[in-house]
Design a protein around this motif. Structure first.
Motif, PDB file in Angstrom:
ATOM      1  N   VAL A  19       0.647  -1.334  -0.032  1.00  0.00           N
ATOM      2  CA  VAL A  19       0.146   0.160   0.159  1.00  0.00           C
ATOM      3  C   VAL A  19       0.957   0.702   0.123  1.00  0.00           C
ATOM      4  CG1 VAL A  19      -1.203   1.337   1.380  1.00  0.00           C
ATOM      5  CG2 VAL A  19      -1.619  -1.017   1.166  1.00  0.00           C
ATOM      6  N   GLY A  20       0.811   1.735  -1.536  1.00  0.00           N
ATOM      7  CA  GLY A  20       1.677   3.476  -1.148  1.00  0.00           C
ATOM      8  C   GLY A  20       0.698   4.707  -0.396  1.00  0.00           C
ATOM      9  N   SER A  21       1.142   5.286  -0.232  1.00  0.00           N
ATOM     10  CA  SER A  21       0.692   6.692   0.559  1.00  0.00           C
ATOM     11  C   SER A  21       1.173   8.063  -0.039  1.00  0.00           C
ATOM     12  CB  SER A  21       0.618   6.613   1.869  1.00  0.00           C
ATOM     13  OG  SER A  21       2.226   6.715   2.137  1.00  0.00           O
ATOM     14  N   SER A  22       0.129   9.118  -0.331  1.00  0.00           N
ATOM     15  CA  SER A  22       0.555  10.339  -0.895  1.00  0.00           C
ATOM     16  C   SER A  22       1.789  10.729   0.140  1.00  0.00           C
ATOM     17  CB  SER A  22       0.095  11.442  -0.803  1.00  0.00           C
ATOM     18  OG  SER A  22      -1.228  11.998   0.710  1.00  0.00           O
ATOM     19  N   SER A  23       1.553  10.167   1.242  1.00  0.00           N
ATOM     20  CA  SER A  23       3.082  10.900   2.173  1.00  0.00           C
ATOM     21  C   SER A  23       4.462  10.031   2.387  1.00  0.00           C
ATOM     22  CB  SER A  23       3.035  10.690   3.991  1.00  0.00           C
ATOM     23  OG  SER A  23       2.620   9.682   4.359  1.00  0.00           O
ATOM     24  N   GLY A  24       4.272   8.954   0.960  1.00  0.00           N
ATOM     25  CA  GLY A  24       5.348   8.884   1.360  1.00  0.00           C
ATOM     26  C   GLY A  24       5.834   7.368   1.608  1.00  0.00           C
ATOM     27  N   LYS A  25       4.745   7.220   2.254  1.00  0.00           N
ATOM     28  CA  LYS A  25       5.015   5.114   2.946  1.00  0.00           C
ATOM     29  C   LYS A  25       4.016   4.386   1.769  1.00  0.00           C
ATOM     30  CE  LYS A  25       4.297   7.045   7.639  1.00  0.00           C
ATOM     31  NZ  LYS A  25       4.615   7.082   9.096  1.00  0.00           N
ATOM     32  N   VAL A  26       5.049   3.351   2.066  1.00  0.00           N
ATOM     33  CA  VAL A  26       5.322   2.394   0.982  1.00  0.00           C
ATOM     34  C   VAL A  26       4.549   1.344   2.955  1.00  0.00           C
ATOM     35  CG1 VAL A  26       5.269   0.296  -0.294  1.00  0.00           C
ATOM     36  CG2 VAL A  26       6.243   2.760  -0.338  1.00  0.00           C
ATOM     37  N   LEU A  27       4.020   0.562   2.620  1.00  0.00           N
ATOM     38  CA  LEU A  27       3.093  -0.421   4.391  1.00  0.00           C
ATOM     39  C   LEU A  27       3.377  -1.813   3.483  1.00  0.00           C
ATOM     40  CD1 LEU A  27       1.639   2.521   4.531  1.00  0.00           C
ATOM     41  CD2 LEU A  27       1.307   0.991   7.002  1.00  0.00           C
ATOM     42  N   ILE A  28       4.001  -3.077   3.629  1.00  0.00           N
ATOM     43  CA  ILE A  28       3.471  -4.161   3.314  1.00  0.00           C
ATOM     44  C   ILE A  28       2.590  -5.448   4.088  1.00  0.00           C
ATOM     45  CG2 ILE A  28       4.285  -6.392   2.222  1.00  0.00           C
ATOM     46  CD1 ILE A  28       5.384  -3.620   0.962  1.00  0.00           C
ATOM     47  N   TYR A  29       2.275  -5.481   3.271  1.00  0.00           N
ATOM     48  CA  TYR A  29       0.905  -6.444   4.663  1.00  0.00           C
ATOM     49  C   TYR A  29       0.790  -7.894   4.278  1.00  0.00           C
ATOM     50  CZ  TYR A  29      -1.110  -2.116   6.816  1.00  0.00           C
ATOM     51  OH  TYR A  29      -1.774  -0.859   6.826  1.00  0.00           O
ATOM     52  N   ASP A  30       0.828  -8.814   5.159  1.00  0.00           N
ATOM     53  CA  ASP A  30      -0.169 -10.136   5.164  1.00  0.00           C
ATOM     54  C   ASP A  30      -0.891 -10.286   5.488  1.00  0.00           C
ATOM     55  OD1 ASP A  30      -0.737 -12.496   4.668  1.00  0.00           O
ATOM     56  OD2 ASP A  30       1.523 -13.322   5.679  1.00  0.00           O
ATOM     57  N   LEU A  31      -1.999 -10.847   3.884  1.00  0.00           N
ATOM     58  CA  LEU A  31      -3.713 -10.016   3.836  1.00  0.00           C
ATOM     59  C   LEU A  31      -4.125 -11.552   5.384  1.00  0.00           C
ATOM     60  CD1 LEU A  31      -3.874 -10.730   0.200  1.00  0.00           C
ATOM     61  CD2 LEU A  31      -4.629  -8.435   1.838  1.00  0.00           C
ATOM     62  N   ILE A  54       3.254  -6.256   7.505  1.00  0.00           N
ATOM     63  CA  ILE A  54       5.052  -6.660   7.999  1.00  0.00           C
ATOM     64  C   ILE A  54       5.759  -6.190   8.125  1.00  0.00           C
ATOM     65  CG2 ILE A  54       6.744  -8.685   6.770  1.00  0.00           C
ATOM     66  CD1 ILE A  54       3.944  -9.534   6.072  1.00  0.00           C
ATOM     67  N   ARG A  55       6.003  -4.516   7.479  1.00  0.00           N
ATOM     68  CA  ARG A  55       6.733  -3.939   7.193  1.00  0.00           C
ATOM     69  C   ARG A  55       6.542  -2.543   6.603  1.00  0.00           C
ATOM     70  NH1 ARG A  55      12.936  -5.322   5.258  1.00  0.00           N
ATOM     71  NH2 ARG A  55      13.885  -4.429   6.315  1.00  0.00           N
ATOM     72  N   ILE A  56       6.984  -1.207   6.975  1.00  0.00           N
ATOM     73  CA  ILE A  56       6.722   0.084   7.039  1.00  0.00           C
ATOM     74  C   ILE A  56       7.917   0.903   6.401  1.00  0.00           C
ATOM     75  CG2 ILE A  56       5.815   2.621   7.386  1.00  0.00           C
ATOM     76  CD1 ILE A  56       3.903   0.797   9.778  1.00  0.00           C
ATOM     77  N   LYS A  57       7.912   1.036   5.140  1.00  0.00           N
ATOM     78  CA  LYS A  57       9.211   1.812   4.346  1.00  0.00           C
ATOM     79  C   LYS A  57       8.822   3.495   4.135  1.00  0.00           C
ATOM     80  CE  LYS A  57      12.990   1.972   3.216  1.00  0.00           C
ATOM     81  NZ  LYS A  57      14.527   1.919   4.115  1.00  0.00           N
ATOM     82  N   ASP A  58       9.161   4.369   4.970  1.00  0.00           N
ATOM     83  CA  ASP A  58       9.054   5.969   4.543  1.00  0.00           C
ATOM     84  C   ASP A  58      10.178   6.358   3.612  1.00  0.00           C
ATOM     85  OD1 ASP A  58       8.019   8.228   4.987  1.00  0.00           O
ATOM     86  OD2 ASP A  58       8.944   8.770   6.803  1.00  0.00           O
ATOM     87  N   HIS A  59      10.621   6.418   2.122  1.00  0.00           N
ATOM     88  CA  HIS A  59      10.766   7.137   1.537  1.00  0.00           C
ATOM     89  C   HIS A  59      10.867   8.596   1.565  1.00  0.00           C
ATOM     90  CE1 HIS A  59       8.114   7.756  -2.031  1.00  0.00           C
ATOM     91  NE2 HIS A  59       7.808   6.683  -1.560  1.00  0.00           N
TER      92      HIS A  59
END
Length: 175
Positions: free
Chosen positions: A75-87, A93-98
């Motif tokens: 899931v990508g957000s407009s604030s620059g965060k990418v969140l990886i989910y296991d359904l 699982i992981r949050i990456k702030d680029h």
């Protein structure tokens, strides 16, 4: 119609009817499974958007499922965060702030990607393609190089040092 062949024709029709009914049941079962899966995905999407509101993620701008099993979603957000989910879980699982100023570059290898191996807590990844080569990619923004591959860090440092310009780079000297 010859009465002699009527019983054979009736048997074949009955066998075809049984096969068609089995196929119908199988297709109905698969359709039902797909409907349940769709409902679960919609429920998960609702959970993600609700959770995104609580985590102050501005706006969900993109969604991407993994190609194989469909159990992972980015899931990508407009604030620059990418969140990886296991359904199967409600938490990422992981949050990456680029850095939103930097564009996220696409990796486009030659061939179909069958699998990706990302070394944990590092920026090194290997791709399994249809061919016999396994390309590797090192993305320093994702993390450092693994300890066994520390030469990548040195290589990145050399590239950064080589990119520096001095005051006289744009001048031509005549002697």
């Amino acid at each position: 119609m010859d009465p002699k062949y009527t019983s054979e024709i009736l048997e074949r029709l009955q066998k075809q009817n049984d096969l068609l009914m089995d196929a119908y049941r199988s297709m109905s079962h698969e359709l039902h499974k797909l409907q349940i899966e769709e409902e679960l995905l919609m429920h998960k999407f609702y959970e993600f958007t609700k959770q995104a509101e609580h985590q102050n993620i501005e706006e969900v701008t993109t969604l991407e499922f993994d190609g194989d099993g469909g159990f992972l979603m980015a899931v990508g957000s407009s604030s620059g965060k990418v969140l990886i989910y296991d359904l199967r879980s409600s938490y990422p699982i992981r949050i990456k702030d680029h850095i939103p100023i930097l564009d996220i570059k696409r990796i486009e290898p030659t061939g179909t990607i069958n699998d990706i191996c990302v070394f944990s807590d590092s920026g090194l990844m290997l791709l399994a393609l249809d061919g016999n080569q396994i390309p590797s990619y090192f993305i320093p923004a994702l993390g450092p190089a693994p300890k066994w591959c520390s030469y990548l860090e040195n290589l990145m440092e050399e590239m950064e040092e080589g990119a520096q310009t001095t005051i006289y780079d744009d001048f031509r000297f005549l002697t």
